[in-house]
Design an enzyme around this catalytic site. Structure first.
Site, mmCIF file in Angstrom:
data_model
loop_
_atom_site.group_PDB
_atom_site.id
_atom_site.type_symbol
_atom_site.label_atom_id
_atom_site.label_comp_id
_atom_site.label_asym_id
_atom_site.label_seq_id
_atom_site.Cartn_x
_atom_site.Cartn_y
_atom_site.Cartn_z
ATOM 1 N N THR A 14 -15.843 33.984 44.665
ATOM 2 C CA THR A 14 -17.209 33.524 44.434
ATOM 3 C C THR A 14 -18.195 34.594 44.907
ATOM 4 O O THR A 14 -17.866 35.417 45.775
ATOM 5 C CB THR A 14 -17.478 32.189 45.138
ATOM 6 O OG1 THR A 14 -17.232 32.330 46.540
ATOM 7 C CG2 THR A 14 -16.563 31.099 44.585
ATOM 8 N N VAL A 60 -21.206 35.077 46.764
ATOM 9 C CA VAL A 60 -21.649 35.339 48.143
ATOM 10 C C VAL A 60 -20.464 35.694 49.033
ATOM 11 O O VAL A 60 -20.547 36.597 49.880
ATOM 12 C CB VAL A 60 -22.419 34.131 48.711
ATOM 13 C CG1 VAL A 60 -22.782 34.359 50.170
ATOM 14 C CG2 VAL A 60 -23.683 33.879 47.905
ATOM 15 N N CYS A 61 -19.349 35.016 48.837
ATOM 16 C CA CYS A 61 -18.161 35.284 49.647
ATOM 17 C C CYS A 61 -17.648 36.701 49.407
ATOM 18 O O CYS A 61 -17.227 37.390 50.346
ATOM 19 C CB CYS A 61 -17.062 34.277 49.318
ATOM 20 S SG CYS A 61 -17.576 32.559 49.516
ATOM 21 N N SER A 62 -17.687 37.140 48.151
ATOM 22 C CA SER A 62 -17.134 38.438 47.779
ATOM 23 C C SER A 62 -18.090 39.599 48.033
ATOM 24 O O SER A 62 -17.662 40.696 48.395
ATOM 25 C CB SER A 62 -16.742 38.435 46.296
ATOM 26 O OG SER A 62 -15.773 37.442 46.032
#
Length: 221
Positions: free
Chosen positions: A71, A73-75
């Site tokens: 996803t 923001v996570c990445s």
């Protein structure tokens, strides 16, 4: 006869996490993939049940949890913030850094490789983490595919309006000290919101910079 339209606004339920600072870290089973020497009967990986205590007992570790591998923001933000500061974090009395997501081991491995984490492939010298060989040399990715750890922490949320993801983890970071929660950084002040229109995307306090600031002020005793 005219149609009747409801003007009521959709209400999204909010709740606080089930665990707080000072509480014990839940000891549940992690379904991990461990690298082995391939044979005619076995491929390069086998399943192994690892207890959370095997990872955290007797150690002071940094843990951050994300809504989902791959996803945005996570990445682009969350994991990279810890990759950049990994060595500095270890110098501050931390034994290791872990990332947890409600994804299975296959997804977590491919995400880690794509993000530039280096796999631990050395079968003779796997390092100290029970997740290796087969995980990564620096930040270890914990697959919580059935959300057992996330549920036990009281951190689950539903992210269905955007993406249809279903049950996921609220975004947070923590310091676990010998299986106790020393510190928690929870997005949105810990107001976990189910079916939030924006999804569990807030990213203000759970990144690597905030963690560094905490560790600088709270060295290992």
């Amino acid at each position: 006869m005219g149609q009747i339209f409801s003007s009521s606004k959709k209400v999204h339920s909010k709740h606080q996490p089930g665990r707080k600072e000072g509480d014990k870290v839940p000891n549940v089973v992690i379904k991990a993939r461990i690298r082995v020497a391939p044979t005619e009967e076995v491929s390069s990986f086998v399943w192994k049940d690892i207890m959370v205590a095997d990872l955290f007992k007797g150690k002071r570790v940094v843990v951050f949890s994300i809504p989902g591998a791959f996803t945005p923001v996570c990445s682009c933000d969350h994991l990279p913030s810890y990759m950049k500061l990994y060595d500095e974090i270890l110098k501050m009395g931390i034994d290791d850094v872990y990332c947890i997501s409600v994804n299975d081991a296959f997804v977590m491995r491919q995400w880690g490789i794509l993000q530039g984490l280096v796999e631990q492939k050395d079968l003779e010298n796997p390092g100290l983490s029970p997740l290796n060989p087969g995980n990564f040399k620096t930040i270890k990715l914990i697959p919580d595919g059935a959300a057992k750890f996330t549920r036990a922490m009281g951190m689950t949320c539903k992210w269905e309006n955007i993406g249809g993801f279903g049950e996921r983890s609220w975004r947070y970071s923590a310091v676990f000290n010998d299986m106790k929660i020393e510190k928690l950084f929870l997005e949105e002040d810990g107001n976990i919101e189910d079916d939030a229109e924006h999804g569990p995307e807030p990213f203000e306090v759970s990144g690597g910079t905030t963690m560094i600031e905490y560790l600088q002020s709270n060295p290992k005793k």
